[in-house]
Design a protein around this motif. Structure first.
Motif, PDB file in Angstrom:
ATOM      1  N   GLU A 143       0.992  -1.170  -0.002  1.00 55.67           N
ATOM      2  CA  GLU A 143      -0.154   0.056  -0.076  1.00 55.67           C
ATOM      3  C   GLU A 143       0.904   1.305  -0.082  1.00 55.67           C
ATOM      4  OE1 GLU A 143      -2.411   2.357  -0.377  1.00 55.67           O
ATOM      5  OE2 GLU A 143      -3.855   0.834   0.360  1.00 55.67           O
ATOM      6  N   ASP A 171      -2.897  -3.227  -2.647  1.00 53.49           N
ATOM      7  CA  ASP A 171      -3.630  -2.270  -3.247  1.00 53.49           C
ATOM      8  C   ASP A 171      -3.462  -2.216  -4.601  1.00 53.49           C
ATOM      9  OD1 ASP A 171      -4.759   0.265  -3.401  1.00 53.49           O
ATOM     10  OD2 ASP A 171      -2.905   1.372  -3.164  1.00 53.49           O
ATOM     11  N   GLY A 211      -3.801   0.504  -6.838  1.00 54.51           N
ATOM     12  CA  GLY A 211      -3.300   1.656  -7.475  1.00 54.51           C
ATOM     13  C   GLY A 211      -1.954   1.991  -6.888  1.00 54.51           C
TER      14      GLY A 211
HETATM   15 CA    CA Z   1      -2.742   3.463  -3.913  1.00 49.87          CA
END
Ligand code: CA
Length: 232
Positions: A10, A54, A56
């Protein structure tokens, strides 16, 4: 529930800190990566039990990370995605992710997902060789004879319902996308066939679930797919 090592991928510091604080409080061990390349490297070097990923990330896309890891590892992967990224979630599941968490998520949701994944992991480890029977709660499938029992009573399933049930059973704990199910049961993945999948799922549930309105075995993921839950 301790001793599990989790790789947390993340790049967003507040979310990363929420996750690691939760893991620490519940005796999970963890390693952290802020990038996709780092995630692939940490997976290779630390061999984590579960990955929280995550989608992104600043360098490579989360779906690409899943494809790379899946080329050599079956480690359960739970993706973390924003609410607006429904198609990303589906792509991630089709690339081999097991489950997903949608931002913003609560600590309880995170822990619940980890528990489901730990059960799946236990099941994967006990099923290293292809089992000839499947048992989950009141449900029993005898793959050799093709017979299915619910609480000792034989269920009358159509060939499609049987195929559908076996596919879900063999992937207990994993969210299967509509596309994956259509490809594996019907050999097609036409978007228009999702309607027929729903119909077959409804008839299967009527036979399987005590209360089809609040299913115990097969969970619906609206717009995404279905999952067979492990009954405790
Ligand atoms: Ca992210």
């Amino acid at each position: 529930m301790s001793k599990f090592q989790i790789l947390v991928v993340e790049d967003d510091a507040p979310i990363r800190s929420l996750i690691t604080t939760t893991l620490k409080a519940h005796d999970y061990r963890f390693v952290v990566s802020e990038t996709g390349e780092g995630a692939v490297m940490e997976t290779a070097s630390h061999n984590p039990d579960i990955i929280l990923l995550d989608l992104g990330l600043p360098d490579i896309d989360g779906v690409e990370v899943i494809s790379r890891i899946r080329s050599w590892s079956n480690v359960p992967i739970i993706v973390i995605s924003a609410r607006s990224e429904d198609s990303d979630k589906i792509d991630a599941l089709d690339a081999g992710a097991d489950d997903y968490l949608t931002k913003p998520f609560s600590v309880d949701e995170l822990l619940a997902r980890l528990r489901v994944t730990q059960r799946r992991l236990a099941l994967m480890q006990s099923n290293t060789t292809q089992q000839s029977t499947y048992e989950n709660g009141q449900l029993k499938i005898d793959y050799a004879s093709g017979c299915v029992y619910l609480g000792g009573e034989e269920m009358r399933l159509t060939p499609i319902e049987y195929k559908l049930l076996c596919l879900l059973a063999r992937n207990t704990g994993k969210v299967l996308t509509h596309k994956f199910i259509l490809q594996n049961v019907w050999g097609s993945s036409w978007e228009k066939d999702v309607g027929s999948l729903r119909v077959f799922m409804a008839t299967l549930r009527k036979k399987l679930e005590k209360a089809p309105g609040s299913p115990q075995y097969i969970q619906t993921h609206i717009g995404i797919g279905y999952r067979m839950l492990k009954i405790e």
